[in-house]
Design a protein around this motif. Structure first.
Motif: not given
Lengths: 273, 324
Positions: A156-157, A160, A163, A194, A213, B168, B183, B207-208, B211, B227-229
């Motif tokens: 999950g988060l 993210l 990154m 990304a 992407f 995005a 990004i 996601s991207g 962030i 808020y999620s991937v």
């Protein structure tokens, strides 16, 4: 000599994933798993990558024992993770360590697509960050071989956030004058592309590697525009100005060695004596 | 299972519509007795609305939170800019290729202090949505953001970003102009800043795309934001080859504000007025204002280098890693 379907595969032969031609395994291996007929670069395991990149017996794996918990208790994650570990012998989708190219010390990270699609979860991100920070610590260049479908959904988060974490580590290298070279191998996608991958000092790619992407289908649906035939290949990305050079696998070691020694001219550690 | 916020809140929306019609009637009614009868009806309706909301909002599942985060009437970035800031001047240029209206940005004053604002902007009707590209920013949007971050650094202004994007832009043009690089470069720029950065997730943290402008010293989430991937629909399609399992995916992804707080990935969850920010935008804005004020005040006690280091340490610590 094409094999008939009913037959068990002959271990001496392999079919090229590009041109479908049947190849001698020995020839194929000698050619670094690049098809001698169509030049298709087949995916490598991390061990194969080490073998074709670093000086013989120079690679030492580090951070080898890190593994992921199941922080979200995500359905089926634990089973899939254990399965991937058993199948690959790896703990997670990326290996870090140090090795030399022509005697020059390099901090490296190598992603392996065979482990859950090279996906970036907490462990993958942590190891990328450590590989970059190790460059600062050892005062040597950093080389990262990317191969990933993107972030690992099952964390999950937290995935993210990798990154951001890996990007922070790139910033550390930049502040400390440590050269960082990324090599995009097939495929380099989404959350990995990304983040740390796209902000390397130099970006190289293997021919025809898938680089993008969003999944090609997502992009196709999102746009009525005609999609170029080579969309999301290394060649397309090079033309777009988003990478620096496409390098044949046979030339990769020499190219990396040369770039690392030129860009790393002020670094003391690992310089050729 | 509802597919949209409208569908999910339909009974309430119907009642609310009824109330406004009855109110119009009552206003025009000259007969006192009839008017009183209408007013009684209105009160009844309002009570039913309140009960309904109480029941619904007390058992919001993760999927309903997603619907609410995406709800059309939710206050968007420009709404918060209008209520929380003064003297905002929107600046469009990325100095590279083009203008991107999925991200709005520019200098403004917050409690009298000069700041830079960057935020995703959704649209409320078809034209606005097209103009804003559904808040899906292209490389130009992130490159404009980078310019703003650089200006913030140059002129020593805190940065406040508002996060509200499904993702995005995934199109061919974005790929060819380097959406991934844009990004990543935007995140990198934010790590470099020596001024305070506060990010507030006000709707969808997709996601991207999210962030990319959320590398802050403090990240806050409104109660009903997510808020999620990956979007739950995408997750369900990839993992279970069935987009209909989006509610299960939403639950599995732990994308709610509570979960993010529990995972230690955000500093604070901002309460929303009863029934969501859209039912009382002024109150919602006040809560956001107070939170930004508190966090900025705290952050401004740190030196520039401390702020930069703090941001590094904050993100460097994220992850669930086991082993020696």
């Amino acid at each position: 000599m094409p094999l008939r379907k009913a037959q068990a595969p002959n271990p001496n032969f392999i079919q090229c994933k590009g041109c479908k031609k049947t190849l001698f395994v020995a020839d194929f291996e000698a050619n670094l798993r690049v098809c001698p007929n169509c030049d298709h670069h087949h995916r490598l395991t991390w061990q194969q990558r080490v073998e074709v990149t670093f000086d013989i017996n120079s690679f030492t794996e580090l951070d080898a024992d890190l593994y992921s918990g199941d922080p979200l208790q995500f359905p089926e994650y634990e089973e899939k993770y254990l399965q991937a570990q058993t199948k690959s012998g790896m703990k997670d989708s990326l290996v870090t360590g140090t090795g030399t190219i022509d005697g020059q010390l390099i901090s490296a990270a190598i992603a392996d697509f065979h482990f859950m699609g090279g996906s970036m979860g907490s462990v993958n991100g942590e190891k990328v960050a450590r590989a970059l920070e190790r460059g600062v610590e050892l005062q040597c260049p950093v080389v990262i071989f990317c191969a990933s479908g993107g972030a690992r959904m099952q964390e999950g988060l937290l995935s993210l956030m990798q990154m951001a974490k890996t990007t922070a580590a790139v910033d550390k290298c930049r502040q400390n004058g440590i050269p960082y070279i990324a090599v995009f191998t097939d495929p380099t996608m989404a959350g990995v592309l990304a983040s740390y991958a796209s902000i390397a000092d130099v970006i190289l790619a293997e021919p025809k590697a898938l680089i993008g992407f969003a999944g090609a289908r997502v992009s196709a649906q999102a746009q009525v525009l005609k999609i170029p035939d080579d969309f999301q290949t290394a060649e397309f990305v090079l033309r777009s100005g988003m990478l620096d050079r496409i390098v044949h696998r046979k030339e990769m070691k020499a190219t990396l060695g040369n770039l690392c020694s030129i860009l790393g001219h002020r670094l003391t550690a690992g310089a050729k004596s | 299972m509802a597919n949209s916020w409208k569908e999910w809140e339909k009974p309430v929306l119907d009642l609310e519509e009824g109330v406004s019609k009855l109110k119009a009637l009552a206003d025009k009614e000259t007969d006192a007795i009839k008017r009183e009868a209408l007013e009684t009806r209105i009160e009844e309706f309002e009570k039913r609305i309140e009960n309904f909301l109480e029941v619904r909002y007390s058992r919001l599942g993760p999927w309903e939170q997603v619907l609410l985060a995406r709800a059309d009437p939710r206050p968007y970035t420009l709404d918060y800019i209008q209520t929380l800031f003064t003297d905002f001047t929107e600046l469009d240029g990325d100095r590279r290729y083009g203008a991107d209206h999925a991200i709005v940005a520019g200098p403004a004053r917050f409690n009298g202090q000069s700041v830079i604002i960057v935020g995703h902007q959704k649209g409320r009707n078809i034209q606005e949505r097209a103009q804003r590209n559904f808040a899906m920013a292209k490389p130009e949007g992130y490159r404009k953001a980078i310019r703003m971050f650089e200006m913030a650094e140059r002129f020593r202004m805190p940065v406040i970003t508002f996060i509200d994007t499904p993702a995005a832009d995934p199109g061919v043009e974005s790929e060819s102009r380097g959406i991934s690089e844009a990004i990543a470069a935007s995140m990198l720029k934010m790590f470099e800043l020596t001024v305070p950065i506060v990010s507030v997730v006000i709707g969808e943290g997709g996601s991207g795309g999210a962030i990319g402008i959320a590398i802050a010293n403090r990240v806050l989430m409104q109660e009903h934001s997510v808020y999620s991937v990956i979007p739950p629909e995408g997750c369900a399609a990839i993992l279970w080859r069935d987009p209909a399992k989006k509610a299960q995916a939403a639950a599995a992804l732990k994308l709610t504000s509570d979960s993010a707080l529990e995972l230690g990935l955000v500093e604070q969850v901002l309460k929303e007025p009863f029934g969501g920010a859209h039912r009382n935008p002024a109150e919602a804005a006040q809560i956001v204002r107070d939170a930004i004020t508190t966090h900025l005040t705290e952050l401004q006690k740190l030196t520039g280098e401390q702020l930069r280091q703090h941001r590094y340490d904050r993100f460097r610590a994220f992850g669930h890693v086991l082993g020696p």
